[in-house]
Scaffold this motif. Structure first.
Motif, PDB file in Angstrom:
ATOM      1  N   UNK A 282      43.318  75.256  75.550  1.00 46.98           N
ATOM      2  CA  UNK A 282      43.325  74.433  74.317  1.00 46.98           C
ATOM      3  C   UNK A 282      43.604  73.375  75.425  1.00 46.98           C
ATOM      4  N   UNK A 283      42.735  72.478  74.708  1.00 45.83           N
ATOM      5  CA  UNK A 283      42.734  71.125  75.883  1.00 45.83           C
ATOM      6  C   UNK A 283      43.941  69.902  75.857  1.00 45.83           C
ATOM      7  N   UNK A 284      44.213  69.490  76.734  1.00 44.48           N
ATOM      8  CA  UNK A 284      45.291  68.097  76.609  1.00 44.48           C
ATOM      9  C   UNK A 284      44.867  67.460  77.738  1.00 44.48           C
ATOM     10  N   UNK A 285      45.648  66.164  77.134  1.00 42.30           N
ATOM     11  CA  UNK A 285      45.388  65.095  78.222  1.00 42.30           C
ATOM     12  C   UNK A 285      45.989  65.312  79.278  1.00 42.30           C
ATOM     13  N   UNK A 286      46.968  65.847  79.678  1.00 42.36           N
ATOM     14  CA  UNK A 286      47.929  66.155  80.434  1.00 42.36           C
ATOM     15  C   UNK A 286      48.460  67.896  80.847  1.00 42.36           C
ATOM     16  N   UNK A 287      47.550  68.410  80.610  1.00 39.16           N
ATOM     17  CA  UNK A 287      48.301  70.156  80.772  1.00 39.16           C
ATOM     18  C   UNK A 287      49.503  70.310  81.812  1.00 39.16           C
ATOM     19  N   UNK A 288      50.006  69.608  82.817  1.00 38.52           N
ATOM     20  CA  UNK A 288      50.848  69.816  83.126  1.00 38.52           C
ATOM     21  C   UNK A 288      52.359  69.546  82.390  1.00 38.52           C
ATOM     22  N   UNK A 289      51.763  68.656  81.810  1.00 35.73           N
ATOM     23  CA  UNK A 289      53.055  67.873  81.016  1.00 35.73           C
ATOM     24  C   UNK A 289      54.045  69.295  79.968  1.00 35.73           C
ATOM     25  N   UNK A 290      52.844  69.450  79.151  1.00 39.24           N
ATOM     26  CA  UNK A 290      52.481  70.906  78.525  1.00 39.24           C
ATOM     27  C   UNK A 290      53.170  71.540  79.514  1.00 39.24           C
ATOM     28  N   UNK A 291      53.023  72.444  80.249  1.00 39.48           N
ATOM     29  CA  UNK A 291      52.698  73.309  80.825  1.00 39.48           C
ATOM     30  C   UNK A 291      54.639  73.249  81.369  1.00 39.48           C
TER      31      UNK A 291
ATOM     32  N   UNK B 216      50.529  82.663  80.823  1.00 36.92           N
ATOM     33  CA  UNK B 216      49.720  80.835  80.569  1.00 36.92           C
ATOM     34  C   UNK B 216      49.816  80.908  82.083  1.00 36.92           C
ATOM     35  N   UNK B 217      48.230  79.655  81.909  1.00 37.13           N
ATOM     36  CA  UNK B 217      47.809  79.529  83.204  1.00 37.13           C
ATOM     37  C   UNK B 217      47.693  78.025  82.794  1.00 37.13           C
ATOM     38  N   UNK B 218      48.062  76.596  83.436  1.00 37.83           N
ATOM     39  CA  UNK B 218      47.487  75.638  83.618  1.00 37.83           C
ATOM     40  C   UNK B 218      46.498  75.281  83.810  1.00 37.83           C
ATOM     41  N   UNK B 219      45.079  74.530  83.223  1.00 32.17           N
ATOM     42  CA  UNK B 219      43.654  75.121  83.413  1.00 32.17           C
ATOM     43  C   UNK B 219      43.772  73.238  83.916  1.00 32.17           C
ATOM     44  N   UNK B 220      42.547  72.421  84.859  1.00 30.95           N
ATOM     45  CA  UNK B 220      42.676  71.226  84.791  1.00 30.95           C
ATOM     46  C   UNK B 220      42.768  70.735  83.821  1.00 30.95           C
ATOM     47  N   UNK B 221      42.173  71.386  82.630  1.00 31.63           N
ATOM     48  CA  UNK B 221      41.486  70.405  81.217  1.00 31.63           C
ATOM     49  C   UNK B 221      42.357  70.727  80.080  1.00 31.63           C
ATOM     50  N   UNK B 222      43.224  71.971  80.742  1.00 37.57           N
ATOM     51  CA  UNK B 222      44.144  72.366  79.117  1.00 37.57           C
ATOM     52  C   UNK B 222      45.300  73.838  79.183  1.00 37.57           C
ATOM     53  N   UNK B 223      45.608  74.021  79.270  1.00 38.89           N
ATOM     54  CA  UNK B 223      45.867  75.166  78.814  1.00 38.89           C
ATOM     55  C   UNK B 223      45.784  76.619  78.804  1.00 38.89           C
ATOM     56  N   UNK B 224      45.654  77.992  78.545  1.00 42.50           N
ATOM     57  CA  UNK B 224      45.474  79.234  78.634  1.00 42.50           C
ATOM     58  C   UNK B 224      46.525  79.842  78.533  1.00 42.50           C
ATOM     59  N   UNK B 225      46.116  80.765  77.612  1.00 41.47           N
ATOM     60  CA  UNK B 225      46.921  82.174  77.116  1.00 41.47           C
ATOM     61  C   UNK B 225      46.694  83.404  77.038  1.00 41.47           C
ATOM     62  N   UNK B 226      47.500  84.007  77.315  1.00 37.87           N
ATOM     63  CA  UNK B 226      47.472  85.854  76.704  1.00 37.87           C
ATOM     64  C   UNK B 226      48.718  85.769  76.332  1.00 37.87           C
ATOM     65  N   UNK B 227      48.127  86.443  75.100  1.00 41.87           N
ATOM     66  CA  UNK B 227      49.211  87.051  73.672  1.00 41.87           C
ATOM     67  C   UNK B 227      49.237  88.100  73.330  1.00 41.87           C
TER      68      UNK B 227
END
Length: 212
Positions: A193-202, A171-182
Motif C-alpha cells: 500500500x502507498x503511504x505519504x511516509x512509510x517510515x512513520x507507518x512502519x 513487512x518491508x518498508x519501500x520508498x513509496x509505501x509498505x509491503x507485506x507477506x501474509x
C-alpha cells in the motif's frame, strides 16, 4: 517507469534512424553508412538498458532521503508517542476493546488470485515506489488503512477486510509505501500500500505490535 522510459528512448532513436536512412536513400549500402547505423544501434542499446535504471535509482534514492528527513521531523514533533485515535469511519467495525492507532488513505496493490480480483483493477505499482514487486498486478484505489492493536484493516467502497498481527509473516518498508507477506491458511499472500511516509507507518506498526 522503466517501461515508459524505454518506450520514449526507443521512439527517439528509431525515429532518428528512420530520418537518417531515408534522408539520403542513395547512401544505403555504402560501408560508411552501415558503420554509422551500427554505432547508432549500439548507442541505442546502451541508452535503452542503462539510462532508465539510473533514472529510477536516482529517484528512488531521493525519495528514501526525503522519507528519512520527514520521519526525523515527525519524531521530533511527536516524540515517537503512539496514542489511540478517535474512530473516524462509520464503516470501521472494531471488536470490543479494540483501539485504532493510525489511519491513512492510499492505493492498495494485491497479487492476482488473492481473493480481491472482483473489486480490483489491473495496475502495477511504480518502479520508484516499490522495488521489484512485479507479482502485484491488481490495485484498489482510495482504500482506507487502519492500524489497530489487533489488526491491519483495509476499507474502501467495495472492500472491507482485515489482517491480524499474527498473520503478518513479513513487512518491508519501500520508498513509496509498505509491503507485506501474509500467511493466509498456510498460503503466502503478497500485498502493498502507498503511504505519504512509510517510515512513520512502519514505526507505528512496530510499536503497536510490541505493545500488544
Amino acid at each position: 517507469m522503466l517501461y515508459a522510459l524505454r518506450k520514449l528512448i526507443a521512439f527517439v532513436f528509431l525515429g532518428g534512424m528512420f530520418w537518417f536512412v531515408y534522408s539520403d536513400p542513395a547512401d544505403i549500402g555504402k560501408p560508411w553508412f552501415m558503420r554509422v547505423l551500427g554505432v547508432i544501434t549500439v548507442i541505442f542499446g546502451v541508452f535503452w538498458l542503462v539510462v532508465p535504471v539510473l533514472v529510477v535509482k536516482y529517484r528512488m534514492n531521493r525519495r528514501l532521503r526525503q522519507n528519512r528527513e520527514r520521519f526525523a521531523q515527525w519524531m521530533e514533533k511527536n516524540g515517537g508517542a503512539i496514542e489511540p485515535q478517535q474512530r473516524e469511519n462509520p464503516k470501521l467495525k472494531l471488536e470490543p476493546g479494540e483501539k485504532t492507532f493510525y489511519h491513512e488513505k492510499g492505493t492498495l496493490y494485491v497479487e492476482k488470485g488473492a481473493g480481491l480480483d472482483g473489486v480490483s483493477v489491473r495496475g502495477r505499482p511504480g518502479d520508484v515506489a516499490f522495488r521489484g514487486k512485479h507479482r502485484l498486478s491488481r490495485k484498489i484505489q482510495r482504500t482506507h488503512f487502519y492500524i489497530t492493536d489487533r489488526r491491519l484493516m483495509f476499507i474502501g467502497k467495495a472492500i472491507d477486510f482485515a489482517i491480524r498481527h499474527g498473520e503478518l509473516a513479513k513487512t518491508e518498508v519501500e520508498p513509496g509505501g509498505v509491503s507485506w507477506v501474509v500467511d493466509r491458511e498456510g498460503r503466502p499472500v503478497h500485498l502493498a500500500m502507498t503511504f505519504q511516509n512509510p517510515l512513520v507507518v512502519a514505526h507505528v506498526l512496530k510499536s503497536v505490535r510490541e505493545r500488544c
